[in-house]
Design a protein around this motif. Structure first.
Motif, short mmCIF file in Angstrom:
data_model
loop_
_atom_site.label_atom_id
_atom_site.label_comp_id
_atom_site.label_asym_id
_atom_site.label_seq_id
_atom_site.Cartn_x
_atom_site.Cartn_y
_atom_site.Cartn_z
N LEU A 105 -9.44 -47.49 -22.54
CA LEU A 105 -8.69 -47.51 -23.80
C LEU A 105 -7.20 -47.57 -23.52
N GLY A 106 -6.75 -46.77 -22.53
CA GLY A 106 -5.33 -46.74 -22.23
C GLY A 106 -4.83 -48.07 -21.73
N VAL A 107 -5.55 -48.68 -20.78
CA VAL A 107 -5.08 -49.94 -20.21
C VAL A 107 -5.09 -51.05 -21.26
N LEU A 108 -6.17 -51.07 -22.08
CA LEU A 108 -6.22 -52.08 -23.15
C LEU A 108 -5.04 -51.92 -24.09
N SER A 109 -4.75 -50.67 -24.50
CA SER A 109 -3.64 -50.45 -25.43
C SER A 109 -2.33 -50.89 -24.81
N MET A 110 -2.12 -50.52 -23.53
CA MET A 110 -0.88 -50.89 -22.86
C MET A 110 -0.67 -52.40 -22.88
N VAL A 111 -1.69 -53.12 -22.43
CA VAL A 111 -1.51 -54.56 -22.22
C VAL A 111 -1.46 -55.29 -23.55
N ASP A 161 10.19 -59.15 -36.62
CA ASP A 161 10.58 -58.03 -37.48
C ASP A 161 10.84 -56.83 -36.57
N MET A 162 12.04 -56.23 -36.69
CA MET A 162 12.42 -55.24 -35.70
C MET A 162 11.48 -54.03 -35.69
N LYS A 163 11.19 -53.51 -36.90
CA LYS A 163 10.35 -52.32 -36.93
C LYS A 163 8.92 -52.62 -36.50
N ARG A 164 8.47 -53.84 -36.80
CA ARG A 164 7.12 -54.20 -36.40
C ARG A 164 7.00 -54.28 -34.88
N LEU A 165 8.06 -54.81 -34.29
CA LEU A 165 8.09 -54.87 -32.82
C LEU A 165 8.00 -53.47 -32.24
N LEU A 166 8.78 -52.55 -32.83
CA LEU A 166 8.75 -51.17 -32.34
C LEU A 166 7.36 -50.56 -32.53
N ALA A 167 6.71 -50.89 -33.65
CA ALA A 167 5.39 -50.31 -33.91
C ALA A 167 4.38 -50.78 -32.88
N TYR A 168 4.43 -52.07 -32.50
CA TYR A 168 3.51 -52.53 -31.46
C TYR A 168 3.80 -51.84 -30.14
N HIS A 169 5.09 -51.55 -29.89
CA HIS A 169 5.39 -50.82 -28.65
C HIS A 169 4.83 -49.42 -28.67
N SER A 170 4.71 -48.82 -29.88
CA SER A 170 4.08 -47.50 -29.94
C SER A 170 2.68 -47.56 -29.38
N ILE A 171 1.92 -48.62 -29.78
CA ILE A 171 0.56 -48.74 -29.27
C ILE A 171 0.59 -48.81 -27.75
N SER A 172 1.50 -49.64 -27.23
CA SER A 172 1.56 -49.84 -25.79
C SER A 172 1.91 -48.55 -25.07
N GLN A 173 2.90 -47.80 -25.62
CA GLN A 173 3.32 -46.58 -24.93
C GLN A 173 2.26 -45.49 -25.05
N MET A 174 1.52 -45.46 -26.17
CA MET A 174 0.42 -44.50 -26.25
C MET A 174 -0.62 -44.82 -25.19
N GLY A 175 -0.74 -46.12 -24.88
CA GLY A 175 -1.63 -46.52 -23.80
C GLY A 175 -1.25 -45.86 -22.49
#
Lengths: 168, 122, 507
Positions: free
Chosen positions: C274-280, C291-305
């Motif tokens: 789950l972690g590796v999938l989320s990161m990548v 969209d700036m905030k949307r970009l940040l939101a996708y990074h949240s997924i990656s960093q939670m990974g």
């Protein structure tokens, strides 16, 4: 909404007393029989819903304005936590059941602070459930408006009061 | 067997929430899921021939004030019922919020169809 | 000291009911009250660092009463929640002036804080569920707070998925109760140690992974996050991305897997996957956003990974009877990245809120040259971007370094490789924000833009200072022993949790 026919109005003005009494009974006897704050609060709210259906929303608003209702809601929450804090004051532990002698089975005044909590929860649930049902019923498509826009509770209240004055 | 029916009900709710296009039907599906879980919790505490876990005067020994052993042996488990009450309160709150969001969306978009409500993408 | 443990839940809950009583005219008084409460929670959480204890409600013995447990992991999360909510509250003093009904906003904010603190402290699995619902319902309505098209749509989406997650969790709790006959985590853990994992419990475990995974937005379950987080007002985005997904998702998942159910190789591999999938996947979806905030939101997924990968790697090493040192290092990396992410991601969201308030847009293509007119926002965004991309002196670097070192040390070279590559892609997408928002020509229609003032700036500078100095938590031994190591020890002890709590009760 101008309300329903005379028959419905008369019957519901009789029945509402019974419903409110029943609600109070359920709240007060919550620690002895099935029921309690939540169930009793729902019954109490339903009495106002019945009035709303029979007499129209303006009548209920005059009886129990929404601002007062939301204040009751908050006060219920505050009092519930206050009762929990009483446990700290008198018993040293949060939610400690204290303050009234308890242990007498089947007596109305028993079980410590539990009946008090029930009353407060009944107040809170009744007020908030009535608020929810009223506000959801206020979302109607008014054909008189050019667009059905959302109105805040205060606006609904003001508007209903204005309609009332005009009809007088 | 009754547990299987609960699970079936849960799956029906999940199917309804995932597949249906109408927002109100999605809400109904979620509520079916929650009630399936509530039913499951109630069934966990049930025993055949049990009595309701509410003390009445006949269950208490008049002289000693002790609770009769037969009551303790026969009453159903009261804990799941308390849990179900709590979860009903929670689902009432979330139901009210869901429905009011649905109504607001209907006012903005003029439709309940989620395939037409698509401003967000990416 | 432990007597004041319920204050973490009671104070914000009480304030949440008091705040709506203020009328519209008194909203300044309400704001002051809310800030005082948040500051007092911050002080309390700092005082509770490296304290342990159990508080039993209503003085009943433990399987009957509901208990609050404070241990290293809880106090770490409490610290993160308090710091982020302090910054978000400070920011919203000024930012929320553009919305009506500020008192209702403050009340919902308090409910959310109360719910998160409750989740973190609760030692009873059903109580955890109740607090989780309190926090989630408050966050559903805060996402839709603006009542515009996108916000309502995002809120509905979030709420449907959140309610499905709640139903899964409740089902899991019912199965656990049916199989063990207890709801207290200590007793569940003991019974599982005696009887082993039955089929019903394994099914409950799967339901918990799906439910908490939905709350934490790990990749197969992430669909709601990129809509919900950008739609909320900026301080709420900071709270949601900063602490809500951690307290409700990752913390609860770790607690249930490590301390209650115990580790197995299959579950550990699930966490790593789950972690590796989320990161990548998270990072590659993020690069393409405009969209700036949307970009940040996708990074949240990656960093939670990253967080889940670190914790899962530790679990895997423990489950395979590998070296304890690398396992604890991996878990420490995960948890350290958790608090680092809480700080820099909330800073990034506050920064985007500041930009949005000044310019009225968050589309990167419409922005440009803001570096000259908003110097402090630009400096702050540079610090945060460097942190999230893992540039050396800032905090993100240290946690990523530990993760890479522990992966290499334990022999998982491919995990270390993935971590580094994802970090590079993160750097690219934040260079994009810097390039399009703060460098280049200032467009015609943005000539009037002014730097944001007052409390918004203080909140951002506060978090930026944290970003710079948080590397010290790892480097200074006394800080590390007090803040990070107790949390790592809680997870490393696994099902020893039951004994620890029991001895704490007897004290």
């Amino acid at each position: 909404m101008k309300g329903m026919s005379v028959i419905v109005k008369t019957i519901s003005s009789w029945v509402k007393v019974l419903i409110i009494l029943f609600g109070i009974y359920i709240v007060l006897f919550g620690h002895l029989t099935p029921g309690g704050g939540f169930a009793g609060g729902v019954v109490l709210a339903s009495s106002y819903v019945l009035l709303m259906l029979a007499f129209g929303r303006e009548f209920v608003l005059k009886n129990l304005p929404l601002s007062l209702d939301s204040k009751l809601d908050c006060v219920g929450g505050i009092l519930f936590i206050a009762i929990a804090i009483l446990g700290v004051v008198f018993g040293g532990v949060f939610f400690k059941n204290c303050f009234i002698e308890y242990g007498q089975k089947f007596n109305l005044i028993s079980a410590g602070t539990i009946p008090l909590s029930n009353i407060v929860i009944g107040l809170k649930v009744g007020a908030s459930l009535y608020l929810v049902i009223f506000l959801l019923s206020a979302f109607r498509r008014d054909d008189s408006d050019e667009q059905s826009v959302f109105r805040s509770p205060e606006e609904i209240h003001d508007r209903a009061m204005k309609d009332e004055k005009e009809s007088n | 067997m009754p547990y299987a029916i609960c699970f079936l009900l849960f799956m029906v709710g999940l199917y309804c929430a995932v597949v249906k296009k109408n927002m109100v039907k999605i809400v109904i599906g979620i509520m079916v899921m929650e009630y399936a879980v509530n039913l499951f919790l109630i069934m966990l505490g049930y025993r055949f021939g049990g009595v309701a876990p509410i003390l009445s005067r006949s269950d208490v020994n008049n002289e000693t004030g002790q609770i009769m052993q037969s009551f303790i042996d026969n009453s159903v488990d009261p804990l799941p019922q308390a849990l179900v009450l709590t979860s009903i309160v929670i689902s009432l709150g979330s139901l009210a919020l869901l429905i009011s969001i649905c109504v607001r969306i209907y006012e903005k978009y003029g439709t309940f169809d989620i395939t037409e409500i698509r401003r967000l993408k990416g | 000291m432990i007597k004041f443990l319920p204050a973490f839940v009671v104070i914000p809950l009480l304030t949440a009911f008091i705040l709506p009583l203020f009328s519209k005219k008194n909203k300044d008084a309400a704001t002051v009250l809310a800030n005082i409460v948040i500051v007092s929670l911050l002080v309390l959480s700092v005082l509770f660092v490296n304290k342990t204890g159990v508080y039993v409600m209503g003085q009943r013995s433990i399987p009957l009463g509901i208990n609050l447990v404070l241990d290293g992991l809880s106090s770490l999360l409490l610290l993160a929640i308090s710091f982020v909510s302090f910054a978000a509250m400070l920011f919203s003093i000024r930012y929320m002036e553009q919305y009506t009904a500020k008192t209702k906003y403050l009340s919902l904010f308090m409910l959310m804080v109360a719910g998160m603190n409750g989740v973190v402290l609760s030692g009873d699995i059903f109580n955890l569920f109740v607090f989780l619902e309190v926090a989630s319902i408050a966050s559903y309505s805060l996402v839709g707070f603006g009542c515009e098209h996108e916000e309502l749509e995002a809120s509905f989406k979030y709420m449907v998925l959140g309610s499905i997650a709640s139903a899964f969790l409740l089902f899991g709790i019912a199965l656990v109760y049916g199989n063990t006959g207890s709801l207290n985590m200590v007793y569940i853990s003991e019974i599982i140690q005696q009887t082993g994992m039955k089929n019903g419990l394994a099914f409950a475990m799967a339901l918990f992974i799906v439910g908490f995974g939905l709350k934490a937005a790990l990749v197969p379950f992430h669909a709601w996050l990129p809509d919900a987080h950008p739609s909320a007002p900026a301080p709420i985005s900071a709270m949601l991305s900063g602490v809500l997904i951690k307290a409700l998702g990752v913390y609860a998942l770790c607690r249930i897997i490590f301390n209650v159910f115990g580790l197995s190789i299959a579950i550990s591999w699930t966490l790593v996957a789950l972690g590796v999938l989320s990161m990548v996947i998270g990072v590659f979806l993020a690069v393409g956003q405009w969209d700036m905030k949307r970009l940040l939101a996708y990074h949240s997924i990656s960093q939670m990974g990253y967080v889940v990968m670190g914790v899962g790697l530790g679990a895997l090493i423990i489950a395979e009877d590998g070296s304890k040192i690398w396992a604890s290092l991996a878990i420490m990396g995960g948890l350290f990245h958790l608090i680092n992410h809480a700080v820099f991601k909330s800073l990034l969201f506050l920064m985007s809120g500041s930009v949005e308030m000044a310019t009225g847009t968050r589309q990167l293509k419409k922005l440009g040259g803001l570096g000259d007119v908003m110097p402090i926002t630009r400096a702050v965004s540079f610090v945060a971007s460097a942190s999230i991309a893992g540039v050396p002196p800032f905090n993100g670097f240290w946690s990523k370094l530990i993760l890479v070192v522990s992966a290499v040390g334990a022999g998982f070279y491919w995990l270390a490789g993935v971590t580094v590559v994802v970090s590079l892609v993160t750097l690219i997408s934040f260079l994009k924000i810097q390039r399009y928002a703060f460098l280049g020509e200032l467009p015609e229609y943005l000539q009037q833009v002014k730097e944001s003032k007052g409390s918004m700036l203080y909140a951002m500078i506060f978090l930026a200072c944290l970003c710079v100095f948080m590397g010290l938590i790892l480097l200074v031994p006394s800080l590390r022993e007090n803040i990070l190591q107790p949390a790592v020890n809680v997870l490393m002890s696994g099902q020893g949790y039951a004994n620890t709590v029991k001895t704490m009760v007897q004290q």
